[in-house]
Design a protein around this motif. Structure first.
Motif, short mmCIF file in Angstrom:
data_model
loop_
_atom_site.label_atom_id
_atom_site.label_comp_id
_atom_site.label_asym_id
_atom_site.label_seq_id
_atom_site.Cartn_x
_atom_site.Cartn_y
_atom_site.Cartn_z
N PRO A 42 41.20 -23.73 -14.85
CA PRO A 42 41.05 -24.76 -13.83
C PRO A 42 40.91 -26.17 -14.42
CG PRO A 42 39.01 -23.48 -14.03
CD PRO A 42 40.02 -22.84 -14.94
N THR A 43 40.46 -26.27 -15.69
CA THR A 43 40.30 -27.60 -16.30
C THR A 43 41.65 -28.29 -16.44
OG1 THR A 43 38.44 -26.68 -17.51
CG2 THR A 43 39.28 -28.81 -18.26
N LEU A 75 33.60 -24.00 -0.47
CA LEU A 75 34.77 -24.04 -1.35
C LEU A 75 35.53 -22.71 -1.26
CD1 LEU A 75 36.39 -25.48 -3.60
CD2 LEU A 75 34.74 -24.61 -5.26
N GLN A 102 30.28 -32.63 -8.76
CA GLN A 102 31.72 -32.40 -8.94
C GLN A 102 32.23 -32.98 -10.25
OE1 GLN A 102 34.13 -33.00 -5.47
NE2 GLN A 102 32.85 -31.59 -4.32
N SER A 148 42.38 -22.88 -8.69
CA SER A 148 42.55 -23.69 -9.89
C SER A 148 42.95 -25.12 -9.53
CB SER A 148 43.61 -23.03 -10.78
OG SER A 148 43.97 -23.88 -11.83
N TYR A 180 37.42 -32.04 -8.97
CA TYR A 180 36.36 -32.15 -9.96
C TYR A 180 36.83 -33.03 -11.10
CZ TYR A 180 33.35 -28.75 -7.73
OH TYR A 180 32.51 -28.13 -6.85
N HIS A 228 44.47 -26.92 -14.84
CA HIS A 228 45.26 -26.27 -13.81
C HIS A 228 46.51 -25.61 -14.40
CE1 HIS A 228 46.95 -24.87 -10.25
NE2 HIS A 228 47.88 -25.81 -10.12
N GLN A 274 42.46 -26.72 -6.69
CA GLN A 274 41.37 -27.43 -6.00
C GLN A 274 40.32 -27.96 -6.98
OE1 GLN A 274 40.63 -27.90 -2.63
NE2 GLN A 274 42.61 -27.12 -1.93
N ILE A 275 39.95 -27.12 -7.94
CA ILE A 275 38.96 -27.57 -8.93
C ILE A 275 39.55 -28.72 -9.74
CG2 ILE A 275 37.65 -26.92 -11.00
CD1 ILE A 275 37.42 -24.09 -9.81
N LEU A 334 32.32 -22.20 -12.60
CA LEU A 334 32.54 -22.46 -11.17
C LEU A 334 33.61 -21.52 -10.61
CD1 LEU A 334 32.17 -24.14 -8.58
CD2 LEU A 334 33.83 -25.77 -9.51
N ALA A 335 34.72 -21.41 -11.36
CA ALA A 335 35.80 -20.55 -10.88
C ALA A 335 35.35 -19.09 -10.81
CB ALA A 335 37.02 -20.69 -11.78
N PHE A 374 33.59 -25.68 -15.36
CA PHE A 374 34.65 -25.33 -14.41
C PHE A 374 34.98 -23.84 -14.49
CE2 PHE A 374 36.20 -29.96 -15.11
CZ PHE A 374 35.13 -30.42 -14.34
#
Lengths: 304, 750
Positions: A250-251, A136, A182, A155, A162, A253, A157-158, A192-193, A189
């Protein structure tokens, strides 16, 4: 400028009465460059025998609560009024590798205040699926890519790949599982970021706070339907180089986030868990309920 | 290797003889006394760790005075270097600011305790390291290396004292006795007191309890130091202060000598819960009202991810080159063999293994303490023999070596008693958990006696000419005392004596597991309250470990039963003659009298059943009543009083009512009342007095069925009283539960 009123109620019911309870709450928002706390309180039922407010090593406001008598329910209500602005995106056009190198070479106070956020902690480090994280990271952080562009793409991509699924994970789900399936919630998230950002050498903090939500078209917003939320913040270089901290959600974006109120930040969830505690008593059974309301009091686009 | 008399080749037979003596002495010291394989504790927690017996080699490892003075300097410097490191990492963090330590590594370490950052400025705490231990190895060409630093909860000093104590009784010093390490205790006491700026501080030792692999070390040290050994549930945090819960109320604690690692100290901070730890203790630490030895956060030095840094970083910080350099097996790639770790051959020294003298490397653990007058290194060490299969980092001393420093005793440069510690008054200061253990100890010892005596009655019973196949009265009594089902009749085997012998054996075997359990409880409970018992009691308990094992092998062996009865009598004698009277004793003795009253009532009830049992012929009835007397150790008393065949009324008078018979129910209840008033439990006294009166009333003839019901009632009241005492005074440690919140944000789905 937008002014929000936030009410965050956490209530516990215990199957049998407990005799002693210790609680640590990270619920009082703190000031930051684009956020001013007008008022904030924490009130509990029953009243605590001990109430102490301190600052942790990250500067977050922490409340220690002790209830040293029998009780079978405990409620913590945090209420705040906070003014926020949408922060400006850093103007830097440096490639991410250069920012990572500057971060690694920081000296003096910034080595401590920024460097700490390069730390790989358990929640933000894969143990078995480093391959997935690496893939990733490599897909997004291509050589020479400007740091803000790469972070924004992370952001995206997730957000795209996901799936938000509140049943897929729990508070202890390791990052490996999130990478494999995912799926997850904001907390996953955000971890993850930060994991990807630290993987490539960019300092990144986990931010705990709130997000204002909007009801579906044509419906009235229901009480208690808002949520505590988590996202992350990435260091894009020294301020005198057009860098600084940039929040990334990212949740949803959103880079930068527009309807968010931060409470505190740290290396990961464990540093800023809203409520954690230990109760002493006969029963292991507990029921928890959380209700959050984020209300927009005024909005003045003319006032930055 | 030194040339020294004791290490001159000695006849292996002589060495083996010394080994035998050592094994026996260690056992007698209560060290071979392994609590970890005991099945279950009274609170239901099982103790699952494998036992850790250790063997002490009959040949000490010997250092001459010059060698030790180098070690002294090296260990002192290393401790100072680590203190300076901790001070910087949790304080100014110049090492990070200057780029010497990578913040990503430091903040990524679970050992780097963020709540300890900035702590130095807000504490009574004078230093990070009050105690320190370092494992070192010498190469064949005479160079010393450190292989592990112990800064979190340095352990082993208690073992060193124990080993030395035993060794000096066995080894031939060849006219050159080693330097004494007796000063270690006084120095340790001084170091703990010096941990805080508070004058006359109150110190306790915190351990996770008998499940901890180093519990023998902990309890030996605490007993010798004169501090209370406490466990997490003994302590509470209130208003940022730490308090000990005792029978007399809460007592403020100034210094916590913690034997629990950083990451388990406070479940509130770590959000994990083991059986150890005190919720909120780090709040007291933050508030600066409490000092810890060692300070919270010192474990960071032991983090495997960081250990490779210290030598270099320490040198950068202090400007001094360390004398001892670290060669950790955790850093060595691929091999934990000591020679590979060191990068050269380790020194080998002679050891006795399986009756032969062979050569093995030895890891030495030196101990140092810090006081206001400087650092003192103890002139002795734990020697750990590294056999081929041993990992040198693992603290599994299957074979230990005492370490001797030769030369005249040097007057210590540090006054051991420069600052007074308040005398801890064990008589009044009893943690409620300790009282709980003494309570169960008292009960288990009394029940064990009754069961063992009853087993012996059956084991020595003479053969009978005829046998009905029905369980004999003695078997029924034994079943009642052990709370097991009465063995069923065996109609097929009726009549023959050999089947009677078989039935008797089965009955005793069934009871043996109950006896083993009670002895196991005694050992487990006493292990956590050794500071309340006498030294000799420790030896008796040590022997009971052996007896318990022989019993498991030969349950109906009369000699084994006799040995146990002797030991139980010794224990009872020491309990009444060698334990200081105070709340601890009163609680234990209350329990003992309570259990004895129950035994008397069970026995008397059985006597009534036997007497009214129409299926029993006269001789059978008589033998049954004698068994009752035997189980209560009252046969001689009976004969002196009555000089006649046993009769029910006389048996009941002796077992239930006779105040002059210390085994009677009446005398036992009177003992409960005495103890209840000694601990000021007024609510219980009235209740017990009325049950005593009820019992006395029963002397006046009541028919048998009614009498049985009455006795059951008396037992019920006694039970309720005891339950009330334990539930109000000995608050059982509550079970902690973690409270968590989680971010689930349904509203945030965009």
């Amino acid at each position: 400028m937008t002014r929000y009123r936030i009410s965050h109620r956490t209530s516990y019911r215990y199957g049998l009465a407990v005799t002693d309870a210790y609680t640590v709450a990270c619920l009082l928002p703190r000031d930051r460059t684009f956020q001013e706390v007008i008022a904030s309180t924490v009130v509990t039922t029953p009243k605590p025998d001990e109430f102490v407010e301190t600052r942790d090593v990250f500067g977050n406001r922490i409340v220690h609560l002790g209830v040293h008598h029998r009780h079978d329910a405990f409620e913590i209500v945090a209420e705040s009024v906070v003014d926020t602005r949408v922060p400006a995106v850093p103007t830097t056009d440096r490639p991410w590798e250069e920012v990572a190198r500057v971060a690694a070479d920081l000296r003096g106070r910034p080595a401590i205040s920024v460097g700490a956020y390069r730390a790989a902690t358990r929640a933000s480090t894969p143990t078995t699926r480093a391959d997935l994280l690496g893939a990733l990271a490599r897909r997004i952080f291509t050589p020479g890519r400007p740091v803000v562009e790469a972070v924004t793409d992370l952001s995206q991509q997730i957000f795209d790949t996901y799936t938000f699924d509140s049943t897929a994970t729990d508070w202890a789900t390791p990052l490996d599982t999130v990478l494999e399936r995912q799926r997850g919630v904001c907390q996953d998230f955000a971890h993850l970021a930060t994991a990807v950002l630290r993987w490539v050498g960019l300092p990144s903090s986990y931010v705990s706070g709130y997000i204002e939500t909007e009801p579906p078209e044509g419906q009235v917003k229901s009480i208690g339907a808002d949520a505590s939320h988590a996202w992350c913040s990435v260091w894009t270089g020294s301020p005198d180089d057009g860098g600084g901290w940039l929040d990334v959600d990212p949740t949803n974006h959103q880079v930068p986030p527009t309807r968010h109120v931060a409470v505190g930040w740290g290396r990961d969830y464990a540093d800023v868990a809203p409520v954690r505690g230990v109760v002493l008593g006969p029963s292991a059974h507990q029921i928890m309920d959380v209700a959050v309301d984020v209300t927009r009091l005024e909005s003045d686009p003319e006032r930055p | 290797m030194k040339s020294f008399d004791v290490n001159e080749p000695i006849d292996p037979v002589e060495l083996a003889r010394r080994q035998g003596t050592i094994d026996r002495l260690l056992m007698a010291e209560g060290a071979g006394y392994i609590v970890h394989d005991l099945p279950v504790r009274s609170d239901g927690r099982s103790v699952g760790l494998a036992s850790r017996p250790w063997r002490l080699d009959p040949m000490p490892y010997v250092l001459d005075a010059d060698e030790f003075s180098w070690i002294e300097g090296a260990v002192t410097r290393r401790m100072q270097m680590l203190e300076a490191l901790l001070d910087d990492l949790y304080g100014e963090r110049r090492l990070v600011a200057d780029g010497v330590v990578d913040p990503a590594v430091l903040w990524g370490s679970p050992g780097y305790r963020l709540s300890a950052v900035g702590a130095a400025s807000r504490r009574h705490q004078r230093r990070w390291l009050s105690t320190y231990a370092v494992d070192v190895v010498r190469t064949a060409d005479g160079v010393w290396f450190a292989i592990a630093d112990h800064t979190d909860t340095p352990a082993g000093l208690g073992y060193a004292l124990l080993d030395r104590n035993v060794m000096t009784q066995v080894a031939d010093t060849g006219g050159q006795p080693p330097r004494t390490i007796d000063s270690a205790l006084a120095l340790m006491r001084r170091a703990l007191v010096d941990t805080t700026t508070v004058e006359g501080p109150r110190v306790v030792m915190l351990t996770s309890g008998i499940d901890h692999p180093a519990y023998v070390d902990h309890s030996y040290m605490a007993t010798q130091l004169g501090f209370n050994v406490v466990e997490g549930p003994d302590l509470v945090v209130r208003d940022g202060e730490l308090w000990l819960q005792t029978l007399g109320g809460l007592e403020r604690i100034d210094v916590l000598h913690r034997r629990i690692v950083d990451r388990q100290l406070d479940p509130l901070e770590t959000n994990t819960y083991g059986s150890a730890g005190i919720p909120g203790v780090l709040l007291a630490d933050e508030a600066g009202t409490l000092a810890m030895a060692n300070s919270h956060g010192t474990g960071v030095i032991e983090d495997p991810a960081l250990i490779s840094l210290w030598d270099r970083v320490g040198q950068a910080l202090t400007g001094e080159e360390p004398w001892l350099r670290l060669r950790s097996p955790r850093l060595a790639l691929g091999s934990t063999r000591i020679d590979d770790v060191l990068g050269r051959r380790a020194e080998r020294v002679p050891c006795l293994v399986d009756g032969r003298v062979v050569e093995h490397p030895v890891v030495l653990r030196f101990h140092a303490v810090a006081t206001e007058d400087g650092i003192a290194v103890i002139p002795g060490a734990n020697g750990r023999v590294i056999e081929a299969h041993d990992d040198p980092t693992l603290p599994t001393p299957s074979r230990a070596k005492d370490v001797w420093v030769l030369g005249d005793d040097v007057a210590p440069a540090i006054a051991a008693d420069a600052r007074p510690a308040p005398q801890v008054d064990f008589i009044t200061s009893v943690p409620t958990r300790a009282a709980d253990s003494l309570y169960w100890l008292g009960r288990a010892s009394e029940r064990a006696e009754a069961v063992a005596r009853s087993m012996r009655v059956i084991a020595v019973a003479p053969p009978l000419a005829t046998w009905s196949g029905q369980p004999t009265p003695a078997m029924r009594l034994l079943a009642a005392l052990t709370g097991s089902a009465v063995p069923t009749a065996d109609p097929a085997g009726a009549g023959t004596d050999s089947t009677l012998a078989g039935a008797r054996r089965l009955s005793v075997q069934a009871a043996a597991s109950s006896l083993e359990f009670h002895i196991g409880s005694m050992l487990a409970e006493s292990a956590s309250v050794r500071e309340f018992l006498s030294t000799t009691t420790g030896r008796v308990l040590g022997e009971m470990v052996d007896s318990r094992q022989s019993l498991a092998q030969r349950p109906d062996d009369v000699d084994a039963l006799d040995a146990i009865l002797f030991q139980l009598s010794a224990f009872a004698g020491l309990w009444s003659e060698s334990v200081v009277r105070g709340p601890a004793w009163y609680f234990g003795d209350f329990a003992k009298r309570y259990e004895r009253a129950l035994v008397a009532i069970t026995s008397a009830s059985m006597a009534m059943r036997i007497d009214t049992d129409g299926s029993l012929a006269d001789p059978g009835r008589r033998r049954g009543l004698e068994a009752v007397l035997g189980a209560n150790d009252s046969l001689v008393a009976y004969r002196r009083r009555h000089r006649s065949d046993v009769e029910l009324d006389a048996v009941l008078a002796l077992v239930l009512h006779d105040q002059r018979n210390p085994r009677s129910a009446a005398a036992s209840i009177a003992g409960m009342i005495r103890n209840a008033s000694a601990i000021g439990w007024t609510a219980g006294i009235g209740r017990l007095e009325s049950v005593a009166a009820d019992l006395a009333d029963q002397r006046e003839g009541i028919d048998a069925g009614d009498a049985l019901a009455k006795l059951a009632e008396v037992a019920g009241v006694l039970h309720a009283s005891a339950a009330e005492l334990t539930s109000t005074r000995l608050v059982a440690p509550p079970h902690p539960t973690l409270v968590r919140s989680r971010l689930a944000d349904p509203g945030a789905v965009a």
